[in-house]
Motif scaffolding. Sequence first.
Motif, PDB file in Angstrom:
ATOM      1  N   MET A  84      -8.068   6.819   2.275  1.00  0.00           N
ATOM      2  CA  MET A  84      -6.789   7.292   3.530  1.00  0.00           C
ATOM      3  C   MET A  84      -6.991   5.825   4.726  1.00  0.00           C
ATOM      4  O   MET A  84      -7.447   4.683   4.418  1.00  0.00           O
ATOM      5  N   ALA A  85      -4.880   5.914   4.636  1.00  0.00           N
ATOM      6  CA  ALA A  85      -4.073   5.124   5.565  1.00  0.00           C
ATOM      7  C   ALA A  85      -5.316   5.089   7.039  1.00  0.00           C
ATOM      8  O   ALA A  85      -5.045   3.867   7.495  1.00  0.00           O
ATOM      9  N   SER A  86      -5.958   6.089   7.353  1.00  0.00           N
ATOM     10  CA  SER A  86      -7.146   6.144   8.590  1.00  0.00           C
ATOM     11  C   SER A  86      -8.016   4.425   8.456  1.00  0.00           C
ATOM     12  O   SER A  86      -8.516   3.969   9.771  1.00  0.00           O
ATOM     13  N   ASP A  87      -8.210   4.810   7.218  1.00  0.00           N
ATOM     14  CA  ASP A  87      -9.203   3.916   6.965  1.00  0.00           C
ATOM     15  C   ASP A  87      -9.068   1.990   7.032  1.00  0.00           C
ATOM     16  O   ASP A  87      -9.681   1.488   6.745  1.00  0.00           O
ATOM     17  N   TYR A  99       0.871  -1.160  -0.114  1.00  0.00           N
ATOM     18  CA  TYR A  99       0.119  -0.198   0.260  1.00  0.00           C
ATOM     19  C   TYR A  99       1.230   1.699   0.184  1.00  0.00           C
ATOM     20  O   TYR A  99       2.095   1.115   0.621  1.00  0.00           O
ATOM     21  N   VAL A 100       0.807   1.922  -0.779  1.00  0.00           N
ATOM     22  CA  VAL A 100       1.592   3.321  -1.396  1.00  0.00           C
ATOM     23  C   VAL A 100      -0.250   4.420  -0.805  1.00  0.00           C
ATOM     24  O   VAL A 100      -0.592   4.624  -1.211  1.00  0.00           O
ATOM     25  N   PHE A 101       0.416   5.243  -0.254  1.00  0.00           N
ATOM     26  CA  PHE A 101      -0.205   6.321   0.543  1.00  0.00           C
ATOM     27  C   PHE A 101       1.192   7.697   0.015  1.00  0.00           C
ATOM     28  O   PHE A 101       1.847   7.393   0.227  1.00  0.00           O
ATOM     29  N   SER A 129      -3.596   9.885   1.821  1.00  0.00           N
ATOM     30  CA  SER A 129      -4.088   9.289   0.890  1.00  0.00           C
ATOM     31  C   SER A 129      -3.662   8.000  -0.524  1.00  0.00           C
ATOM     32  O   SER A 129      -2.581   8.071  -0.987  1.00  0.00           O
ATOM     33  N   LEU A 130      -3.916   6.957   0.052  1.00  0.00           N
ATOM     34  CA  LEU A 130      -4.141   5.671  -0.644  1.00  0.00           C
ATOM     35  C   LEU A 130      -3.997   6.172  -3.033  1.00  0.00           C
ATOM     36  O   LEU A 130      -4.893   6.687  -3.389  1.00  0.00           O
TER      37      LEU A 130
END
Length: 377
Positions: free
Chosen positions: A143-146, A70-72, A77-78
Amino acid sequence: MKLFFDIRNVCRASLMAAATATLCSCSLMHDDLPDCATRPQTRTNVSFVYDYNTAGEDKFPESVGSVTLYVFDENGSLVREIEHSASSTGGSLNQPGFSVDLDLPAGTYQLYAAAQESADGYAASLETPGAKFRRPATAEGFMASDMVFSLDHNAGTVEHQQMPLEHLWLTHIPQILTVTEAPMPAEGDPQPADVIIQATVPLQRVTNNIHLTLTRDLTGTPATRAAETLSPADYDIWISTATGRDRLDLVGNPTQDATTLTFTPHATQSATANGQGAVEADLSVSRLFTDSDAARHDKLCIRAKLSGEVFEFDLPSLLTQCSAAYPGNNWSEQEFLDREYDYNIAVHFDERDMRWKFVELSVGILKWHKRIQNADL
């Protein structure tokens, strides 16, 4: 007239010089001139390592069947999600040096990864029996928090379907990646090679196996005791978490909305231990935690139906004693719990006295073990 011709000659010389410069310039394609150097690409090569274990060795090639990168961006934001499995890579995933190539524009990025045992990838693993860690679907604006890994359960009880949890690895330490644009080569310079930025995402395992053996003092003569067997029906066995454990974030920490869980054995059987009847049970649990407040520790619970007594054991306090199997390491209790993942616990009961007599712990390839008497706790 003389002045006129001098000026015309000067103009003619200037025009010829300009034409010559144009013919030699990179802005004009010509068969007998070398290609002009262009700005090299900046690419990223991302690899993975799983050496956060008691051996301190990279076990990624031998353990992992599939991995998702996964790259944010710097705002979380992904921007990229890439999965590779042993099947899709023809087995190269399990070879040393496996990596993922990225072509990202200049910027700052956060790298995370999730890996699992399935050699066919995440979607295929959902088609197999057992409780699963499920991932949310991603879309634009994700988002990473998701990103939360949610374990299947029914009102807090993990429905294992007689299967252990599939091994899951999450990011140990997220990596910050800065991609900058390579400088433009000067006129006449040879073509420079692409710029390769290396990055490695370290993983930690967030699933654990616990093998439990129960024995008890038996009645009768030695001959009748040898023939007496215990049955899994003689005991109820479970592990209860005191804190939320069904929802883990990208680095394996429970989210605030995580709930407490109950894990029951996914396999039980009658057996023989030390020449007498025994019950064996296998449990598979998500990440274990220690805390300065023992009330927040997971509990191993055993109900002996012969006496009706429920015996509770502080699971982190028991298991962290196994760190003595690896002398010379300055691991904290939490670090040990994150590095180790296969534990053996044997409990011997004297139910006539309504008590357990001793616990034996075993861990590691060499089967280091420790015996703890009831009076020692």
